[in-house]
Design a protein around this motif. Sequence first.
Motif, short mmCIF file in Angstrom:
data_model
loop_
_atom_site.label_atom_id
_atom_site.label_comp_id
_atom_site.label_asym_id
_atom_site.label_seq_id
_atom_site.Cartn_x
_atom_site.Cartn_y
_atom_site.Cartn_z
N CYS A 134 0.83 -1.21 0.00
CA CYS A 134 0.00 0.00 0.00
C CYS A 134 0.86 1.25 0.00
O CYS A 134 1.85 1.35 0.73
N GLY A 135 0.46 2.23 -0.82
CA GLY A 135 1.15 3.52 -0.85
C GLY A 135 0.16 4.66 -0.77
O GLY A 135 0.37 5.71 -1.37
N CYS A 136 -0.92 4.45 -0.01
CA CYS A 136 -2.00 5.44 0.06
C CYS A 136 -1.57 6.66 0.88
O CYS A 136 -0.55 6.65 1.57
N SER A 137 -2.40 7.71 0.84
CA SER A 137 -2.06 8.94 1.56
C SER A 137 -2.13 8.74 3.07
O SER A 137 -1.41 9.40 3.82
N LYS A 138 -3.00 7.83 3.52
CA LYS A 138 -3.08 7.55 4.96
C LYS A 138 -1.77 6.98 5.47
O LYS A 138 -1.25 7.39 6.52
N CYS A 139 -1.22 6.03 4.73
CA CYS A 139 0.08 5.45 5.10
C CYS A 139 1.19 6.49 4.98
O CYS A 139 2.13 6.52 5.79
N ALA A 140 1.09 7.36 3.97
CA ALA A 140 2.10 8.41 3.78
C ALA A 140 2.07 9.39 4.94
O ALA A 140 3.14 9.84 5.42
N ARG A 141 0.89 9.74 5.42
CA ARG A 141 0.78 10.64 6.57
C ARG A 141 1.38 9.99 7.82
O ARG A 141 2.04 10.64 8.63
N GLY B 205 4.98 10.37 7.98
CA GLY B 205 5.48 11.74 8.04
C GLY B 205 5.82 12.32 6.69
O GLY B 205 6.61 13.28 6.61
N GLU B 206 5.24 11.78 5.60
CA GLU B 206 5.57 12.24 4.25
C GLU B 206 4.65 13.35 3.74
O GLU B 206 4.74 13.74 2.58
N ARG B 207 3.76 13.83 4.60
CA ARG B 207 2.85 14.91 4.19
C ARG B 207 3.03 16.12 5.11
O ARG B 207 2.08 16.71 5.60
N SER B 208 4.27 16.48 5.33
CA SER B 208 4.59 17.61 6.21
C SER B 208 4.44 18.94 5.46
O SER B 208 4.35 18.98 4.23
N VAL B 209 4.45 20.02 6.23
CA VAL B 209 4.37 21.36 5.63
C VAL B 209 5.61 21.60 4.76
O VAL B 209 5.50 22.20 3.67
N GLU B 210 6.75 21.13 5.23
CA GLU B 210 7.99 21.30 4.45
C GLU B 210 7.89 20.59 3.09
O GLU B 210 8.32 21.13 2.06
N ALA B 211 7.31 19.39 3.10
CA ALA B 211 7.15 18.65 1.84
C ALA B 211 6.17 19.38 0.92
O ALA B 211 6.37 19.44 -0.31
N TRP B 212 5.11 19.96 1.48
CA TRP B 212 4.11 20.70 0.70
C TRP B 212 4.74 21.91 0.02
O TRP B 212 4.46 22.20 -1.14
N GLU B 213 5.60 22.61 0.73
CA GLU B 213 6.21 23.81 0.17
C GLU B 213 7.16 23.50 -0.98
O GLU B 213 7.43 24.36 -1.83
N LYS B 214 7.68 22.28 -1.02
CA LYS B 214 8.57 21.89 -2.10
C LYS B 214 7.83 21.44 -3.36
O LYS B 214 8.44 21.30 -4.43
N ILE B 215 6.53 21.17 -3.23
CA ILE B 215 5.75 20.69 -4.37
C ILE B 215 5.46 21.82 -5.34
O ILE B 215 5.05 22.92 -4.94
N GLU B 216 5.68 21.57 -6.61
CA GLU B 216 5.35 22.56 -7.65
C GLU B 216 3.84 22.62 -7.84
O GLU B 216 3.18 21.59 -8.03
N LYS B 217 3.29 23.83 -7.78
CA LYS B 217 1.86 24.02 -8.01
C LYS B 217 1.67 24.61 -9.41
O LYS B 217 1.92 25.79 -9.64
N PRO B 218 1.26 23.79 -10.37
CA PRO B 218 1.14 24.28 -11.75
C PRO B 218 0.11 25.40 -11.88
O PRO B 218 -0.86 25.46 -11.13
N ASP B 219 0.34 26.25 -12.84
CA ASP B 219 -0.61 27.31 -13.16
C ASP B 219 -1.57 26.78 -14.23
O ASP B 219 -1.24 26.75 -15.42
#
Length: 370
Positions: free
Chosen positions: A280-287, A290-304
């Motif tokens: 399983c690689g679901c978002s629940k397991c990722a959370r 600790g793979e859904r941190s604020v630091e990880a979010w800030e590194k994600i590219e948000k397309p226009d």
Amino acid sequence: LFSIEALQLGADPDQYSLSVARLWHPSQDGALRDDVGRAAVILRDLGNDLTADAAAVVVFSGSVFWVYYVKPSYEKWQYKINPKFPSPADVRLEITQTLKGIVAAAFAPSLSLYLSQQGLSQAYCGVGELGWGYLVGSFFVTWIVADAFEFGYHYLGHSVTAMWQVHKHHHRFFNPSPFSVIADEAPDQFVRALPMAILPLITPINMDMLFLQFGVFFYAYGVYLHWGYELERLDAHHPWINTSYQHYAHHALSVMNKPYHTGFYIKLWDQLAGSTLEKCGCSKCARAKGERSVEAWEKIEKPDYSVLLSPSFWLEPAAKKVALKAREKAAVARQDGLDQRWGDLAAVIVGNFSLSNARRLATADVEFRS
């Protein structure tokens, strides 16, 4: 148009269409007049189905895409299965493929309506003599039969080489968005909609219920499966329901001879066929990791994604093909000692496309040919 005029005149749309056909062909025999009228009715139904399909895409896919892709937030992103967002070019291709899917999906319901109008099927409208019990019961039976059909056809699409050659285009979208629900090649989507035409031939089916089931119930769940996010309560570990994670995993990992999670609603079909994934690689397991941190979010590219509203963005693929051909011509031109300026212009356009450059290329191409 016949339908609108008929409603304005207070007439039955089908009879009005036949009347118009008779006015068009006053000298022809009755059978031919009726055939023309029936053709008008078929075209009307096909137009209605195309409109309904397009409306479903805009309302369901468009609204979800706006909330979760155009307006993402950290709170939402924590539930995203693949932390990355698809590029605008990928979404553009999804929408382009969806346009083909809309057309292909409209034929089966139009055929179903035509057969019912000609008394060639057991379709009916309203509650009818069979009552509410049959109507409700047939909804669930139709749901299960259609889900089993979808699983079987989809499974074969990953097991039979000829069918995979058609279906593999849908797997171009390994990180799908809500616009990829029916982003199939035409043969795939045509077959998927066939239960709407076949079921009324086998047993009495309420057409209102059938259209509501496929047009809303099935498509809305398809948007959920291609959502790219997960729900808190209905997570990937549910014992018998296929969730958005299972379908994401299918898009990302399922190829020829590896038909993972080809079911739509019910996970039972895949469990019986042995086509489930254990890891399983679901978002629940990722959370939990600790793979859904604020630091990880800030590194994600948000397309226009606002470029999806630009006409030039939609013309870009076709223009780039022209530019690539132009580059080939430019190489020939340079070898032959012809217009170096034309060759350099074509090379620039390949790497920096714009509508103004496309116009310059067209002008240069005319000069080159002359």
